[in-house]
Design an enzyme around this catalytic site. Structure first.
Site, PDB file in Angstrom:
ATOM      1  N   ARG A 184       0.833  -1.209   0.000  1.00  0.00           N
ATOM      2  CA  ARG A 184       0.000   0.000   0.000  1.00  0.00           C
ATOM      3  C   ARG A 184       0.866   1.256   0.000  1.00  0.00           C
ATOM      4  NH1 ARG A 184      -2.113  -3.715  -1.126  1.00  0.00           N
ATOM      5  NH2 ARG A 184      -3.987  -4.730  -0.300  1.00  0.00           N
TER       6      ARG A 184
ATOM      7  N   SER B 105     -10.948  -0.449   3.057  1.00  0.00           N
ATOM      8  CA  SER B 105     -10.088  -0.778   4.197  1.00  0.00           C
ATOM      9  C   SER B 105      -9.416   0.488   4.720  1.00  0.00           C
ATOM     10  CB  SER B 105      -9.023  -1.802   3.788  1.00  0.00           C
ATOM     11  OG  SER B 105      -9.625  -3.005   3.369  1.00  0.00           O
TER      12      SER B 105
ATOM     13  N   GLU C 220      -4.585   3.673   5.887  1.00  0.00           N
ATOM     14  CA  GLU C 220      -4.416   3.635   4.427  1.00  0.00           C
ATOM     15  C   GLU C 220      -4.726   4.970   3.785  1.00  0.00           C
ATOM     16  OE1 GLU C 220      -5.840   0.525   2.023  1.00  0.00           O
ATOM     17  OE2 GLU C 220      -5.262  -1.093   3.366  1.00  0.00           O
TER      18      GLU C 220
END
Length: 338
Positions: free
Chosen positions: A164, A238, A334
């Protein structure tokens, strides 16, 4: 080039958070970026690049010049013995692109179906799901430098992809605009099935050798059952990264709680399920103000109807402190807080 003023950004972020851009310019091509840079006033103004708004938490109005990326178009640029190379405009929706490649007979992206956001945002986050990441299907991209106006093409190595993560969250953060992305879709195609939820689908259906369309539908069904539709309930998917720990850390956590969900990595480390950690701390279904933790999946924070950015930020930090206090693990967000 049209300069819009006083633009509400609520429709342009998937969490549905209220914020106003003082000035906004829509970027439909590389030339639009250069027009902004050549403008006597806008060229020197601080800038904020906005794609589909699926990886951003807006906590304030935006005094920066917002560059809304809307570069469109999809095409096959090359057919190689080992891959199809497809070029996609940064403003195209990611899920629509996954469906389009399948319709053309070029599979390979199906495990990443229903990930929200645009194609241009995908490399920034190195999006991934169900055993596949963007870097596994990446060829190159074009980006316009916000200082020089020069278009630069970067390959996977230059993008510095990580979990990520990419150079666009590091050295190039806020310094360039991604305009086009080229994807490498493998020939021959092989399904990526090494994930528990997919294995369950294989058991349920009795299909042991699914084709790409079947995998695509499975992923859509799995994600729809677990994750809220941003068009119905505001969210960014997420919210926290799954933490990666050493074998020693993993053994220590298992000793304290043998039910912790964990996955071995190729390098010997272990990935822990952040959603499980959050759920174990009792956060599922809880709220702070109008920001809440989704009842079906603790990894997802949602807008209960009228959330503001500061409520999301407060909830996220409370979850981080709770998980750290119990497990000694610091969860990393994130989305980008702005």
């Amino acid at each position: 080039m049209q300069i819009e003023t006083g633009v509400s950004l609520k429709p342009f972020n998937t969490f549905g958070l209220p914020a106003v851009a003082g000035r906004l310019v829509r970027i439909a091509a590389e030339a639009d970026v250069r027009r902004v840079l050549d403008h006597p006033e806008l060229g020197l103004a601080p800038k904020f690049v906005l794609g589909g708004g699926s990886n951003v938490i807006l906590t304030r109005d935006m005094p920066e010049l917002v560059l809304k990326v809307e570069v469109m178009g999809r095409r096959l640029v090359e057919t190689r013995p080992d891959a199809y190379i497809v070029e996609v405009g940064a403003g195209e929706r990611w899920h629509d692109t996954v469906a389009w490649t399948l319709a053309q007979g070029w599979p390979g992206l199906e495990n990443m179906a229903l990930i929200p956001g645009t194609v241009g945002a995908a490399p920034v986050q190195n999006i991934g799901a169900y055993g596949l990441e963007l870097q596994d299907r990446f060829e190159s991209l074009d980006t316009v430098d916000l200082t020089t106006g020069r278009t630069v093409t970067l390959n996977a190595l230059q993008c510095k992809f990580g979990y990520r993560d990419s150079i666009f969250k590091g050295g190039l953060a806020g310094k360039s605009v991604i305009t086009r992305v080229r994807l490498r879709l493998p020939r021959p195609w092989q399904p990526q099935l090494g994930y528990l939820d997919i294995e369950r689908k294989m058991t349920e259906t009795g299909i042991t050798a699914p084709d790409a369309r079947t995998v695509f539908q499975w992923i859509c069904d799995i994600r729809s059952a677990k994750l809220p539709d941003p068009a119905v309930i505001g969210n960014v998917g997420s919210f926290f990264k799954n933490p990666v720990v050493t074998p020693e850390q993993c053994r220590d956590i298992i000793a304290r709680d043998p039910h912790v969900v964990h996955y071995p990595m190729d390098d010997g480390s272990f990935k822990l399920a952040a959603g499980w950690l959050i759920d174990a701390c009792g956060w599922k279904g809880k709220s702070i103000g109008q920001a809440g933790v989704f009842e079906k999946q603790a990894l997802v924070l949602v807008n209960r109807g009228a959330a503001i950015g500061s409520e999301v930020q407060t909830l996220a930090r409370a979850i981080q402190e709770s998980v750290y206090g119990r497990f000694g693990i610091r969860l990393e967000m994130e989305p980008v807080l702005v």
